[in-house]
Design an enzyme around this catalytic site. Structure first.
Site, PDB file in Angstrom:
ATOM      1  N   SER A  86       0.833  -1.201   0.000  1.00  0.00           N
ATOM      2  CA  SER A  86       0.000   0.000   0.000  1.00  0.00           C
ATOM      3  C   SER A  86       0.876   1.264   0.000  1.00  0.00           C
ATOM      4  O   SER A  86       1.662   1.459  -0.923  1.00  0.00           O
ATOM      5  CB  SER A  86      -0.960  -0.025   1.195  1.00  0.00           C
ATOM      6  OG  SER A  86      -1.901   1.016   1.122  1.00  0.00           O
ATOM      7  N   HIS A 195      -8.334   0.676  -1.079  1.00  0.00           N
ATOM      8  CA  HIS A 195      -8.160  -0.460  -1.986  1.00  0.00           C
ATOM      9  C   HIS A 195      -9.471  -1.074  -2.465  1.00  0.00           C
ATOM     10  O   HIS A 195      -9.572  -2.288  -2.624  1.00  0.00           O
ATOM     11  CB  HIS A 195      -7.255  -1.519  -1.348  1.00  0.00           C
ATOM     12  CG  HIS A 195      -5.958  -0.964  -0.886  1.00  0.00           C
ATOM     13  ND1 HIS A 195      -5.028  -0.445  -1.758  1.00  0.00           N
ATOM     14  CD2 HIS A 195      -5.444  -0.801   0.364  1.00  0.00           C
ATOM     15  CE1 HIS A 195      -3.981   0.005  -1.069  1.00  0.00           C
ATOM     16  NE2 HIS A 195      -4.219  -0.192   0.218  1.00  0.00           N
TER      17      HIS A 195
END
Length: 313
Positions: A86, A195
């Site tokens: 991430s 996400h």
């Protein structure tokens, strides 16, 4: 037999993490460079109050991991691969030479601010352990509604899958997962629904910003978040950094590819140790270390030993 450096994402943050970094000169220099690029002292972003902000948390994590990488680099550590989970992908992009430190810091600020502005409250993430991805996807479909959307997201391990959505939907999903046999189902320290498709707006903002950023071909293969594959061009890295904001992180796939490519030592930079623990569980035949539990010098020795062993094999 090669080495991969792993750069952590949200959930690893803690108050004081920037002030607890090594006193190696490269650490202070890196934090100064980031502060200059942002026009603010990044060292102020690791207080408990500051870390309530998603934008500040992302910048603090980026700064800690970039600084610890720079310190390792000053000791001669040259990874053969890099991977970032991430937000960790931005410090990984710096480590492989695809982004300058200043450009990465400014991009992280755009990313974090856009995510926080889009979802200032009422949303978040959870993680389910002990159930496979298809079952977690079924749970998300069962509890999600138009008013309380929920999506399966990051696949950190075959039996560790995250979900993103409204707080209410996340809580319902975690309760249902436990009822269906999950060994653990908990909220993550993430205050936005990262996400998943809810992030299409922030993705567009990040894409507009990144379109103006000059990037270089990575000198070290970069493991992408979206496709779980190693990337070797500037455009591929740029695309992965942009698209991953609204798509799941295929972490297990990415690290599995690194193992298949001969990575024998996985090292997590600061902060935390979650990526090291995932690597140790997934690849018991490999060596795993993290800066949280080892000195810079010890990690440098491990990397050097791995390289010598490879050369003599």
């Amino acid at each position: 037999m090669t080495c991969a450096l792993l750069f952590p994402g949200q959930g690893e943050q803690r108050p004081g993490m920037l002030h607890d970094l090594s006193d190696h000169p490269a650490v202070g220099q890196t934090l100064d460079e980031i502060s200059e690029a942002l026009g603010e002292d990044v060292r102020r972003l690791d207080t408990a109050e500051a870390l309530r902000s998603n934008a500040s948390t992302q910048l603090a994590l980026f700064s800690a991991s970039a600084a610890s990488f720079r310190a390792l680099s000053a000791l001669g550590v040259r990874p053969d691969h890099v991977a970032g989970h991430s937000i960790g992908a931005f410090s990984a992009a710096v480590a492989c030479g695809a982004l300058t430190l200043g450009d990465a810091a400014r991009a992280v600020r755009v990313r974090g601010t856009a995510m926080e502005r889009a979802y200032p409250s009422g949303y978040g993430m959870g993680v389910v352990l002990g159930l496979p991805e298809p079952e977690v996807a079924g749970i998300a479909e069962a509890v999600g509604t138009p008013d309380d959307p929920l999506y399966p997201t990051n696949v950190n391990a075959p039996l560790q899958v995250a979900v993103s959505g409204t707080d209410r939907a996340v809580d319902r999903a975690l309760a249902l997962a436990l009822a269906r046999g999950a060994t653990k189902a908990v909220r993550l320290a993430v205050s936005v629904p990262a996400h998943c498709p809810l992030m299409s707006g922030p993705e567009a903002e990040l894409a507009a910003h990144m379109a103006k950023v000059e990037m270089a071909r990575p000198a070290t293969p970069f493991a992408g978040n979206v496709g779980g594959r190693t990337l070797r061009t500037a455009d591929a890295v740029r695309d992965d950094l942009i698209r991953s904001i609204a798509r799941p992180v295929r972490w297990h796939e990415a690290t599995s590819v690194l193992r298949e490519r001969g990575v024998d030592l996985f090292v997590q930079v600061l902060p935390g140790d979650s990526l090291a623990r995932l690597a140790a569980a997934a690849f018991p035949e490999s060596r795993v270390a993290c800066l949280q539990a080892n000195s810079l010098e010890r990690v440098s020795e491990l990397v050097d030993w791995t390289r010598r062993r490879s050369e003599n094999a």
